[in-house]
Design an enzyme around this catalytic site. Structure first.
Site, PDB file in Angstrom:
ATOM      1  N   PRO A   1       0.840  -1.201   0.000  1.00 56.10           N
ATOM      2  CA  PRO A   1       0.000   0.000   0.000  1.00 56.10           C
ATOM      3  C   PRO A   1       0.874   1.249   0.000  1.00 56.10           C
ATOM      4  O   PRO A   1       1.828   1.341   0.765  1.00 56.10           O
ATOM      5  CB  PRO A   1      -0.775  -0.109   1.322  1.00 56.10           C
ATOM      6  CG  PRO A   1      -0.635  -1.524   1.754  1.00 56.10           C
ATOM      7  CD  PRO A   1       0.674  -1.987   1.229  1.00 56.10           C
ATOM      8  N   MET A   2       0.570   2.191  -0.867  1.00 57.66           N
ATOM      9  CA  MET A   2       1.300   3.457  -0.913  1.00 57.66           C
ATOM     10  C   MET A   2       0.296   4.584  -1.022  1.00 57.66           C
ATOM     11  O   MET A   2      -0.535   4.594  -1.941  1.00 57.66           O
ATOM     12  CB  MET A   2       2.290   3.471  -2.081  1.00 57.66           C
ATOM     13  CG  MET A   2       3.480   2.536  -1.899  1.00 57.66           C
ATOM     14  SD  MET A   2       4.625   2.546  -3.312  1.00 57.66           S
ATOM     15  CE  MET A   2       3.756   1.455  -4.456  1.00 57.66           C
ATOM     16  N   ALA A   3       0.350   5.510  -0.065  1.00 55.94           N
ATOM     17  CA  ALA A   3      -0.602   6.615  -0.017  1.00 55.94           C
ATOM     18  C   ALA A   3      -0.555   7.427  -1.302  1.00 55.94           C
ATOM     19  O   ALA A   3       0.511   7.822  -1.769  1.00 55.94           O
ATOM     20  CB  ALA A   3      -0.291   7.509   1.186  1.00 55.94           C
TER      21      ALA A   3
ATOM     22  N   GLN B   1      -5.506  -2.455   3.656  1.00 57.76           N
ATOM     23  CA  GLN B   1      -4.573  -2.281   4.765  1.00 57.76           C
ATOM     24  C   GLN B   1      -5.176  -1.301   5.761  1.00 57.76           C
ATOM     25  O   GLN B   1      -5.554  -0.190   5.422  1.00 57.76           O
ATOM     26  CB  GLN B   1      -3.195  -1.777   4.333  1.00 57.76           C
ATOM     27  CG  GLN B   1      -2.217  -1.849   5.518  1.00 57.76           C
ATOM     28  CD  GLN B   1      -0.833  -1.362   5.214  1.00 57.76           C
ATOM     29  OE1 GLN B   1      -0.635  -0.168   5.019  1.00 57.76           O
ATOM     30  NE2 GLN B   1       0.139  -2.264   5.194  1.00 57.76           N
TER      31      GLN B   1
ATOM     32  N   CYS C   1       4.774   2.443   9.513  1.00 57.20           N
ATOM     33  CA  CYS C   1       4.898   3.856   9.155  1.00 57.20           C
ATOM     34  C   CYS C   1       5.958   4.549  10.015  1.00 57.20           C
ATOM     35  O   CYS C   1       5.864   4.561  11.237  1.00 57.20           O
ATOM     36  CB  CYS C   1       3.560   4.553   9.325  1.00 57.20           C
ATOM     37  SG  CYS C   1       3.619   6.307   8.902  1.00 57.20           S
TER      38      CYS C   1
ATOM     39  N   ASN D   1      10.422  -7.368   2.402  1.00 54.71           N
ATOM     40  CA  ASN D   1      10.237  -6.081   1.743  1.00 54.71           C
ATOM     41  C   ASN D   1      11.490  -5.233   1.963  1.00 54.71           C
ATOM     42  O   ASN D   1      12.083  -5.272   3.034  1.00 54.71           O
ATOM     43  CB  ASN D   1       8.999  -5.387   2.332  1.00 54.71           C
ATOM     44  CG  ASN D   1       8.768  -3.986   1.788  1.00 54.71           C
ATOM     45  OD1 ASN D   1       8.497  -3.066   2.540  1.00 54.71           O
ATOM     46  ND2 ASN D   1       8.863  -3.806   0.481  1.00 54.71           N
ATOM     47  N   GLY D   2      11.893  -4.504   0.928  1.00 59.44           N
ATOM     48  CA  GLY D   2      13.038  -3.610   1.042  1.00 59.44           C
ATOM     49  C   GLY D   2      14.081  -3.875  -0.018  1.00 59.44           C
ATOM     50  O   GLY D   2      14.635  -4.964  -0.100  1.00 59.44           O
TER      51      GLY D   2
ATOM     52  N   GLY E   1       7.177  -2.223  -3.176  1.00 61.25           N
ATOM     53  CA  GLY E   1       6.733  -0.857  -2.953  1.00 61.25           C
ATOM     54  C   GLY E   1       7.324   0.075  -3.993  1.00 61.25           C
ATOM     55  O   GLY E   1       6.895   0.109  -5.149  1.00 61.25           O
ATOM     56  N   ARG E   2       8.379   0.803  -3.611  1.00 61.29           N
ATOM     57  CA  ARG E   2       8.939   1.838  -4.491  1.00 61.29           C
ATOM     58  C   ARG E   2       9.463   1.288  -5.817  1.00 61.29           C
ATOM     59  O   ARG E   2       9.532   2.014  -6.803  1.00 61.29           O
ATOM     60  CB  ARG E   2      10.068   2.567  -3.750  1.00 61.29           C
ATOM     61  CG  ARG E   2       9.597   3.363  -2.541  1.00 61.29           C
ATOM     62  CD  ARG E   2      10.771   3.932  -1.751  1.00 61.29           C
ATOM     63  NE  ARG E   2      11.603   2.881  -1.183  1.00 61.29           N
ATOM     64  CZ  ARG E   2      12.885   3.023  -0.868  1.00 61.29           C
ATOM     65  NH1 ARG E   2      13.498   4.174  -1.078  1.00 61.29           N
ATOM     66  NH2 ARG E   2      13.565   2.023  -0.349  1.00 61.29           N
TER      67      ARG E   2
END
Length: 370
Positions: free
Chosen positions: A16-18, A70, A101, A203-204, A227-228
């Site tokens: 999830p990414m805002a 999420q 977060c 993740n990462g 994510g990114r």
């Protein structure tokens, strides 16, 4: 990979990414490959209070299955109510809880990646979430801890198992690292060794499909969270699908293909938002990610970010050098980065990890998934 009753293949989850993982972006990524695609993070309090914007954020397209939300919160009772709403009102098929977060305005109030330090409060939140969710699988995403001196991930993972969570995901950074430095993949291995009963997702620093395969090989994790790495590169999910099926094929799109993907993304956002002007305004932040490494003049970039009609956007895309090959500079890290000198915490937060004081409502902020 099995998460409760859900079978996830390939074992890939969109983080999830805002402001990013709305219906439009999830649809675009699903068109490339399979996996589990999670909505933007929402706060439990906003859901329980039925805030209209929150319900807009958890809309799903007709082809989205399974539907994944999420949820973020700090109060066990409110989390429990929110999970019950999701189950009883059929809002989703899976609930993920966020404890990753690192944003200062969240951690300084005891939320996000600061909360797992309060192990009894964490346990209470997980227990209420699982009870409220009923048959829906509940998972959680976390960081390694507040900093290197206050690591919480192994104990938090054991608590997750004991309280009936279906899986755990670890962003292998501390809150102090924020999005900087290097992810400590060895921590993912330690977590997997500590909680063999349920799937562990890593993740990462996954910037390519080969990074994902390497993480699984080195850590023994059951799946990966992206994510990114997919910002401006939704075809990463195609590469991941191929990689986990054993194929060496990888996507190296020319600028013309990238432009076509940009236009498709913009069209989806306009459709979701219901306005070309607002949809294209939302798309502006993606332009730089898509064009990273390509030789594109400043004037062209400005034209792409200032378009307020799809027809104008299509004209600007058509002007790109379609045959320009994928640049090596486009590989590797993207998105925000940088470490913090320290983590902002409430006064006395580290004094007693068994303290059950519930942080105030100000700790619930939908800024970042972590």
């Amino acid at each position: 990979m099995r998460i409760g009753a859900l079978e996830v293949w390939p074992p890939v989850v969109l983080a999830p990414m805002a402001g990013i993982t709305n219906i439009g972006f999830r649809t675009l990524c699903r068109e490339q490959g399979g996996g589990l695609f999670v909505s933007e993070m929402i706060t439990s309090r906003a859901l329980v209070e039925r805030v209209p914007l929150t319900f807009q954020m958890i809309r799903f397209g007709p082809q989205e299955s399974p539907r994944s939300i999420q949820l973020y919160g700090v109060d066990p009772a409110v989390i429990g109510k929110a999970a019950r709403m999701i189950a009883e009102e059929d809002l989703a098929d899976h609930i993920d809880l966020n404890f990753g977060c690192p944003v200062p305005k969240v951690t300084r109030r005891g939320g996000g990646s600061a909360l797992p330090y309060k192990r009894n409060l964490l346990r209470a939140i997980l227990r209420e979430a699982v009870a409220g969710a009923g048959p829906l699988p509940v998972t959680m995403k976390m960081r390694m801890g507040i900093d290197e001196d206050h690591l919480t991930y192994v104990e938090a993972g054991r608590i997750a198992v004991e309280e009936g969570l279906a899986a755990v995901a670890l962003h292998a950074r501390t809150a102090r690292q924020h999005y900087g430095g290097t992810a400590h993949w060895d921590a993912i291995k330690r977590l997997k060794d500590a909680v063999p009963e349920i799937p562990v997702l890593g993740n990462g620093d996954i910037w390519s499909a080969d990074d994902a395969l390497r993480m699984v090989a080195e850590t023994g994790c059951d799946g990966v969270v992206i994510g990114r790495g997919c910002l401006g590169r939704p075809w990463l999910f195609r590469d991941l699908d191929l990689a986990f099926r054993g194929s060496a094929e990888r996507t190296r799109p020319r600028l013309g293909e990238v432009g076509a993907m940009m236009l498709r993304h913009a069209e989806l956002l306009c459709e979701v938002i219901g306005s070309e002007r607002h949809g294209l305004a939302d798309f502006r932040k993606h332009v730089g990610w898509y064009l990273k490494g390509f030789v594109v003049g400043a004037e062209t970039r400005r034209a792409l970010t200032s378009a307020d009609r799809l027809s104008e956007m299509a004209e600007r895309v058509a002007e790109l050098d379609a045959d320009q090959p994928w640049p090596d500079e486009a590989d590797g890290p993207r998105g925000k980065s940088g470490e913090r000198s320290k983590v902002s915490l409430p006064h006395g937060w580290l004094d007693d990890p068994d303290d059950m004081t519930i942080p105030g409502a100000g700790a619930e902020d939908p800024t970042s998934g972590g």
